[in-house]
Design an enzyme around this catalytic site. Structure first.
Site, mmCIF file in Angstrom:
data_model
loop_
_atom_site.group_PDB
_atom_site.id
_atom_site.type_symbol
_atom_site.label_atom_id
_atom_site.label_comp_id
_atom_site.label_asym_id
_atom_site.label_seq_id
_atom_site.Cartn_x
_atom_site.Cartn_y
_atom_site.Cartn_z
ATOM 1 N N GLU A 1 105.922 24.138 29.400
ATOM 2 C CA GLU A 1 106.480 24.144 28.344
ATOM 3 C C GLU A 1 106.953 25.345 28.004
ATOM 4 O O GLU A 1 107.883 25.468 27.047
ATOM 5 C CB GLU A 1 104.500 24.470 27.220
ATOM 6 N N PHE B 1 86.956 22.998 20.437
ATOM 7 C CA PHE B 1 88.422 22.482 22.048
ATOM 8 C C PHE B 1 89.957 23.052 21.593
ATOM 9 O O PHE B 1 90.364 22.286 21.156
ATOM 10 C CB PHE B 1 88.121 21.167 22.333
ATOM 11 N N GLN B 2 90.307 23.368 22.297
ATOM 12 C CA GLN B 2 91.352 23.981 22.353
ATOM 13 C C GLN B 2 91.826 25.003 20.944
ATOM 14 O O GLN B 2 93.051 25.301 20.787
ATOM 15 C CB GLN B 2 92.259 22.887 22.558
ATOM 16 N N VAL C 1 115.905 37.555 37.359
ATOM 17 C CA VAL C 1 115.442 38.595 37.203
ATOM 18 C C VAL C 1 115.574 39.164 38.778
ATOM 19 O O VAL C 1 114.447 38.370 39.541
ATOM 20 C CB VAL C 1 114.640 39.099 36.084
ATOM 21 N N PHE D 1 113.491 42.615 44.961
ATOM 22 C CA PHE D 1 113.595 44.168 43.592
ATOM 23 C C PHE D 1 112.163 45.027 43.377
ATOM 24 O O PHE D 1 112.536 46.143 43.905
ATOM 25 C CB PHE D 1 114.261 43.251 42.553
#
Length: 577
Positions: A50, A112-113, A385, A470
């Protein structure tokens, strides 16, 4: 069949010109998916995470210049949207998220959830409300869409699965979206005051412009302003795609990924005029200059550095209104010196972007320059990035047609591939190139399958240096021995082939140009896995005492801990070239 709340939402999306929704299915989204199926006019873009759906929707919106939609099922499903939505919100692109919820009669029972989406999304949205009944329709959908468009940000509709199935007899208006582009300019008095600071030679003769994303559409006006003020133009990363090309006043970028020329053009000025930028790095602002600011968001005025004077207005309209008030006959010495400095920096940068007679490993600068040189004139680039954004900032050449998308404000890992998906879906006729770090790609690598499933011809260029490069550099600059930054990478090209995607792996710089050309000319999705130099230093334009001290401390620790070979590799990569 009865008309449901889900049907009304999909009708509203169609009336708003929306033709696709990004997401992953789940039982709490069943009614929404069924409404999409029955509409026959909205495409469900199925992704593998998602978070990717939210990033892709943001890129879609940025490419179209209009609103895009993503969706997540209850609990963990819509929670996965949150990082991508933060990025959309901070990038100021309009996105509507449909966050499915558990059955309404179970809310508050630790079901639930169960989560609280309204609480979770309040920090990354301008509008977040729960649909509880058909009595809220169609007003709540209209408000969510309009707020996202008006505020250039995220709206979230929380929709319990059972509520989505409720009957809705309300008539949906044909127009649910009202895009508006009012002209905002400072008052006549404010323009005169701004001009007086720029005309007053007691403030000094050296004027520098700092321009950002808010300068989109103002290229011609800003060239005329620079000419009249005889001022060099420093560009924040968000303004690169809009201002870098056909610009004889360009002095480069500033900030951690900028150039020495951009830094000096700002630090050596008497007057700094900020235009459409919220450039965040306070250490790169001049301390003694007169600082003026023009921004469409009044709340941005003075929040990054102390201002002498600031006005609220659209950059293009403000500049055009300001021009007649500015004196002629400016001194050009500061401009000439800044441009000469930039030309020297540009020459030095280009000298690093070469094939050193087959010397391995490949320089990432050389890879990026080849991609830029061989890409189409209207290519869309996305960049992760980290070190990829450094090389993209320094070597991608903009021309007024190309686009450059990234996580410029939120600064998250793994944005390049998801944004490339949204850009390619939105603009199937354009070449889309994802400049992916090996760390970023690994994080959301499952959505390479999305490229194959939807046959999206995205070019995924992998900067494979087996490290979080980085972060590694930041550790060295702070005096720490790098820990946890090494990546035991797979062969990304072979992995792509196993997924049914063309994979090309390059280890020899002599093979790189032909490989880049082959990848960019391939008709389907392709992964170009390039082994690049782990020890390449992406130095900021100014090295602070603390950074120099930290780097010296790192070198001493490296020797004492038996890692002296890293110093040798570092010297070979950056000194002996």
């Amino acid at each position: 069949m009865k008309k449901t709340i889900s049907d009304s939402i999909i009708e509203a999306l169609l009336n708003a010109g929306i033709t696709r929704v990004y997401g992953i299915v789940g039982d709490s989204l069943n009614a929404v998916l069924d409404s999409i199926r029955r509409s026959g006019k909205i495409e469900w873009i199925s992704v593998r995470h998602e978070e990717v759906a939210a990033f892709a929707a943001g890129a879609d919106a940025e490419m179209k210049g209009s609103i895009a939609v993503c969706a997540g099922s209850s609990g963990p499903g819509n929670m996965h949207l949150i990082n991508g939505l933060y990025d959309c919100h901070r990038n100021r692109v309009p996105v509507l998220a449909i966050a499915a919820q558990i059955p309404s009669d179970e809310v508050g029972s630790d079901y639930f959830q169960e989560t609280d989406p309204k609480f979770l999304f309040q920090e990354c949205s301008h509008y977040c409300e729960v649909i509880n009944s058909s009595k809220q329709m169609p007003r709540i959908v209209t408000m969510a869409l309009q707020t996202a468009i008006a505020e250039d940000g995220v709206s979230v509709l929380v929709l319990p699965g059972d509520v989505a199935e409720l009957r809705d007899d309300n008539k949906m208006p044909e127009q649910v979206l009202y895009p508006s582009n009012p002209v905002t300019i400072p008052s006549a008095e404010e323009l005169k005051a701004l001009a007086s600071y720029l005309n007053n030679e007691k403030n000094g003769k050296r004027i520098t412009l700092l321009c950002g994303k808010g300068c989109a559409g103002a290229h011609k006006s800003l060239m005329e302003l620079s000419e009249k003020l005889q001022s060099p133009m420093v560009v924040a990363l968000g303004g690169k795609e809009y201002l870098e090309y056909d610009n004889p006043y360009y002095a480069g970028l500033n900030g951690l990924i900028g150039y020495a020329s951009g830094y000096e053009a700002m630090m050596n000025c008497d007057i700094l005029l900020m235009l459409g930028t919220d450039f965040p790095y306070r250490q790169f602002y001049p301390k003694d200059a007169v600082v003026l600011q023009v921004d469409i968001e009044a709340k941005h005025l003075g929040r990054r550095t102390n201002l002498t004077y600031g006005v609220c207005g659209d950059v293009k309209q403000t500049v055009e209104s300001l021009m007649p008030l500015l004196d002629e006959g400016r001194d050009s010495a500061h401009l000439k010196k800044s441009i000469e400095k930039y030309d020297g920096v540009r020459e030095d940068l280009n000298e690093l972007a070469v094939d050193e007679n087959g010397r391995k490993p490949i320089h990432p600068q050389y890879l990026t320059k080849l991609v830029s040189d061989l890409a189409s004139d209207d290519a869309v680039f996305t960049s992760d990035v980290g070190t990829p954004i450094v090389w993209a900032a320094r070597y991608l050449q903009m021309n007024g047609q190309r686009r450059f998308l990234g996580s410029f404000n939120h600064g998250t890992m793994a944005n390049a591939l998801p944004q490339a998906i949204g850009a390619q879906v939105s603009s199937p006729e354009r070449q889309v190139i994802s400049l992916s770090g090996d760390g970023g790609l690994s994080m959301l690598m499952g959505d390479l399958i999305t490229l194959r499933q939807h046959n999206l011809p995205v070019n995924v260029v992998v900067y494979n240096n087996s490290s979080l490069g980085f972060v590694e550099l930041e550790m060295k600059a702070a005096g720490y021995l790098e820990t946890g930054t090494g990546l035991d990478n797979v062969n990304f090209a072979a992995l792509a082939e196993s997924l049914g995607i063309k994979g090309i792996r390059v280890e020899d710089p002599a093979d790189l140009e032909s490989a880049v050309s082959e990848a960019l000319n391939h008709e389907g999705p392709v992964v170009l896995d390039v082994i690049v130099n782990r020890h390449e230093l992406s130095l900021p334009p100014k090295i602070t005492f603390n950074q120099a001290h930290g780097f010296s401390l790192w070198m001493m620790k490296a020797v004492l801990n038996g890692k002296g070979n890293e110093l040798i590799d570092l010297a070979k990569s950056n000194l002996f070239r």
